[in-house]
Design a protein around this motif. Structure first.
Motif, PDB file in Angstrom:
ATOM      1  N   GLY A   2       0.819  -1.210   0.000  1.00  0.00           N
ATOM      2  CA  GLY A   2       0.000   0.000   0.000  1.00  0.00           C
ATOM      3  C   GLY A   2       0.854   1.261   0.000  1.00  0.00           C
ATOM      4  N   VAL A   3       1.908   1.271   0.786  1.00  0.00           N
ATOM      5  CA  VAL A   3       2.826   2.426   0.826  1.00  0.00           C
ATOM      6  C   VAL A   3       3.509   2.601  -0.532  1.00  0.00           C
ATOM      7  N   ARG A   4       3.875   1.502  -1.159  1.00  0.00           N
ATOM      8  CA  ARG A   4       4.498   1.588  -2.492  1.00  0.00           C
ATOM      9  C   ARG A   4       3.533   2.198  -3.511  1.00  0.00           C
ATOM     10  N   PHE A   5       2.266   1.773  -3.486  1.00  0.00           N
ATOM     11  CA  PHE A   5       1.274   2.355  -4.390  1.00  0.00           C
ATOM     12  C   PHE A   5       1.074   3.838  -4.091  1.00  0.00           C
ATOM     13  N   LEU A   6       0.971   4.183  -2.818  1.00  0.00           N
ATOM     14  CA  LEU A   6       0.769   5.578  -2.431  1.00  0.00           C
ATOM     15  C   LEU A   6       1.959   6.436  -2.846  1.00  0.00           C
ATOM     16  N   THR A   7       3.154   5.945  -2.608  1.00  0.00           N
ATOM     17  CA  THR A   7       4.365   6.679  -2.992  1.00  0.00           C
ATOM     18  C   THR A   7       4.406   6.895  -4.494  1.00  0.00           C
ATOM     19  N   ASP A   8       4.073   5.865  -5.257  1.00  0.00           N
ATOM     20  CA  ASP A   8       4.080   6.000  -6.711  1.00  0.00           C
ATOM     21  C   ASP A   8       3.026   7.006  -7.165  1.00  0.00           C
ATOM     22  N   TYR A   9       1.874   6.983  -6.528  1.00  0.00           N
ATOM     23  CA  TYR A   9       0.835   7.965  -6.863  1.00  0.00           C
ATOM     24  C   TYR A   9       1.357   9.385  -6.625  1.00  0.00           C
ATOM     25  N   ILE A  10       1.929   9.616  -5.447  1.00  0.00           N
ATOM     26  CA  ILE A  10       2.438  10.953  -5.107  1.00  0.00           C
ATOM     27  C   ILE A  10       3.528  11.378  -6.079  1.00  0.00           C
ATOM     28  N   ASN A  11       4.369  10.427  -6.489  1.00  0.00           N
ATOM     29  CA  ASN A  11       5.493  10.736  -7.384  1.00  0.00           C
ATOM     30  C   ASN A  11       5.109  10.804  -8.857  1.00  0.00           C
ATOM     31  N   GLY A  12       3.834  10.665  -9.179  1.00  0.00           N
ATOM     32  CA  GLY A  12       3.405  10.802 -10.571  1.00  0.00           C
ATOM     33  C   GLY A  12       3.337   9.508 -11.348  1.00  0.00           C
ATOM     34  N   ASP A  13       3.177   8.387 -10.653  1.00  0.00           N
ATOM     35  CA  ASP A  13       2.984   7.091 -11.311  1.00  0.00           C
ATOM     36  C   ASP A  13       4.156   6.721 -12.220  1.00  0.00           C
ATOM     37  N   THR A  14       5.334   6.686 -11.651  1.00  0.00           N
ATOM     38  CA  THR A  14       6.529   6.395 -12.439  1.00  0.00           C
ATOM     39  C   THR A  14       6.983   4.939 -12.360  1.00  0.00           C
ATOM     40  N   TYR A  15       6.450   4.157 -11.425  1.00  0.00           N
ATOM     41  CA  TYR A  15       6.905   2.771 -11.268  1.00  0.00           C
ATOM     42  C   TYR A  15       5.858   1.764 -11.745  1.00  0.00           C
ATOM     43  N   PHE A  16       4.686   1.790 -11.142  1.00  0.00           N
ATOM     44  CA  PHE A  16       3.635   0.838 -11.500  1.00  0.00           C
ATOM     45  C   PHE A  16       2.869   1.328 -12.728  1.00  0.00           C
ATOM     46  N   HIS A  17       2.552   0.397 -13.617  1.00  0.00           N
ATOM     47  CA  HIS A  17       1.706   0.739 -14.765  1.00  0.00           C
ATOM     48  C   HIS A  17       0.312   1.100 -14.259  1.00  0.00           C
ATOM     49  N   THR A  18      -0.241   2.166 -14.790  1.00  0.00           N
ATOM     50  CA  THR A  18      -1.588   2.585 -14.400  1.00  0.00           C
ATOM     51  C   THR A  18      -2.485   2.676 -15.626  1.00  0.00           C
ATOM     52  N   SER A  19      -3.786   2.512 -15.387  1.00  0.00           N
ATOM     53  CA  SER A  19      -4.770   2.594 -16.465  1.00  0.00           C
ATOM     54  C   SER A  19      -5.545   3.897 -16.444  1.00  0.00           C
ATOM     55  N   TYR A  20      -5.466   4.624 -15.329  1.00  0.00           N
ATOM     56  CA  TYR A  20      -6.151   5.905 -15.196  1.00  0.00           C
ATOM     57  C   TYR A  20      -5.426   6.716 -14.112  1.00  0.00           C
ATOM     58  N   PRO A  21      -5.630   8.024 -14.041  1.00  0.00           N
ATOM     59  CA  PRO A  21      -4.835   8.884 -13.152  1.00  0.00           C
ATOM     60  C   PRO A  21      -4.847   8.513 -11.668  1.00  0.00           C
ATOM     61  N   GLU A  22      -5.945   7.988 -11.138  1.00  0.00           N
ATOM     62  CA  GLU A  22      -6.023   7.673  -9.705  1.00  0.00           C
ATOM     63  C   GLU A  22      -5.778   6.191  -9.415  1.00  0.00           C
ATOM     64  N   HIS A  23      -5.315   5.454 -10.395  1.00  0.00           N
ATOM     65  CA  HIS A  23      -5.184   4.002 -10.262  1.00  0.00           C
ATOM     66  C   HIS A  23      -4.337   3.611  -9.045  1.00  0.00           C
ATOM     67  N   ASN A  24      -3.173   4.207  -8.891  1.00  0.00           N
ATOM     68  CA  ASN A  24      -2.317   3.871  -7.747  1.00  0.00           C
ATOM     69  C   ASN A  24      -2.921   4.324  -6.420  1.00  0.00           C
ATOM     70  N   LEU A  25      -3.656   5.390  -6.420  1.00  0.00           N
ATOM     71  CA  LEU A  25      -4.330   5.830  -5.201  1.00  0.00           C
ATOM     72  C   LEU A  25      -5.424   4.832  -4.818  1.00  0.00           C
ATOM     73  N   VAL A  26      -6.162   4.366  -5.788  1.00  0.00           N
ATOM     74  CA  VAL A  26      -7.182   3.334  -5.549  1.00  0.00           C
ATOM     75  C   VAL A  26      -6.513   2.080  -4.990  1.00  0.00           C
ATOM     76  N   ARG A  27      -5.401   1.690  -5.578  1.00  0.00           N
ATOM     77  CA  ARG A  27      -4.676   0.508  -5.103  1.00  0.00           C
ATOM     78  C   ARG A  27      -4.205   0.700  -3.653  1.00  0.00           C
ATOM     79  N   ALA A  28      -3.665   1.874  -3.359  1.00  0.00           N
ATOM     80  CA  ALA A  28      -3.185   2.153  -1.996  1.00  0.00           C
ATOM     81  C   ALA A  28      -4.334   2.071  -1.001  1.00  0.00           C
ATOM     82  N   ARG A  29      -5.436   2.698  -1.318  1.00  0.00           N
ATOM     83  CA  ARG A  29      -6.598   2.657  -0.418  1.00  0.00           C
ATOM     84  C   ARG A  29      -7.096   1.226  -0.224  1.00  0.00           C
ATOM     85  N   ASN A  30      -7.080   0.471  -1.284  1.00  0.00           N
ATOM     86  CA  ASN A  30      -7.490  -0.933  -1.235  1.00  0.00           C
ATOM     87  C   ASN A  30      -6.581  -1.714  -0.281  1.00  0.00           C
ATOM     88  N   GLN A  31      -5.294  -1.557  -0.425  1.00  0.00           N
ATOM     89  CA  GLN A  31      -4.362  -2.279   0.437  1.00  0.00           C
ATOM     90  C   GLN A  31      -4.490  -1.830   1.894  1.00  0.00           C
TER      91      GLN A  31
END
Length: 186
Positions: free
Chosen positions: A132-161
């Protein structure tokens, strides 16, 4: 983006002190270093027709704690929904799955130390929190690590975790009882 995630940052800060628990126990020699997979989830198993399975994706194998492997299995195998499910009412840890996962793992885990046994349930919380922290960090940093399908994808993942972490925490006492009973029966 950091301004949009104040609640998530509070969630992380509240659990910060716990995040080093396994590393500290390893440093004290209470948890041994072993060869582990480091990405032990169901999609890294190849199932055979006879029901057996072979571990694949071995590029992550290295020294570490078996608690990392068990924790990631708890994170992925007990989840009631996909890790990018946005409807958090659908996200929780399934007790029956935790029990069966533990039963299978423990049946072949005579090598575990008491400290490892005592931290199996916590390992699920920690692995889920870390992802969850990894997803949140990637979201804050502009989605540079995990592939995303939409702008809030990593934030959704972080909240889910983080919702999974809460479920694992809420059920920790019952899950600990399950693990203790399985080791007693062994």
């Amino acid at each position: 983006r950091a301004a949009l995630v104040a609640d998530e940052l509070k969630f992380v800060e509240k659990r910060r002190a716990q995040s080093g628990r396994i590393v500290s126990l390893r440093a004290l020699g209470e948890i041994p270093e072993r060869v582990i997979h480091n990405d032990s989830k169901i999609n890294n198993l190849l199932f055979m027709k006879d029901g057996s399975a072979v571990i694949i994706d071995l590029d992550t194998v290295m020294p570490g704690s078996v608690l990392s492997d068990f924790g990631d299995m708890v994170r992925t195998a007990t989840a009631s929904a996909a890790e990018d499910e946005a409807d958090l009412s659908k996200v929780y840890s399934m007790k029956e799955y935790l029990e069966e996962l533990s039963r299978g793992y423990i049946s072949g885990a005579a090598f575990l130390t008491q400290s490892e046994i005592d931290n199996l349930v916590f390992a699920g919380q920690l692995s889920t929190f870390e992802v969850g922290v990894r997803f949140l960090t990637d979201y804050i940093n502009g989605d540079t690590y995990f592939h995303t399908s939409y702008p809030e994808h990593n934030l959704v993942r972080a909240r889910n975790q983080f919702k999974m972490v809460e479920s694992l925490e809420e059920n920790a006492e019952e899950y600990e009882k399950i693990v203790r009973e399985l080791f007693t029966k062994k």
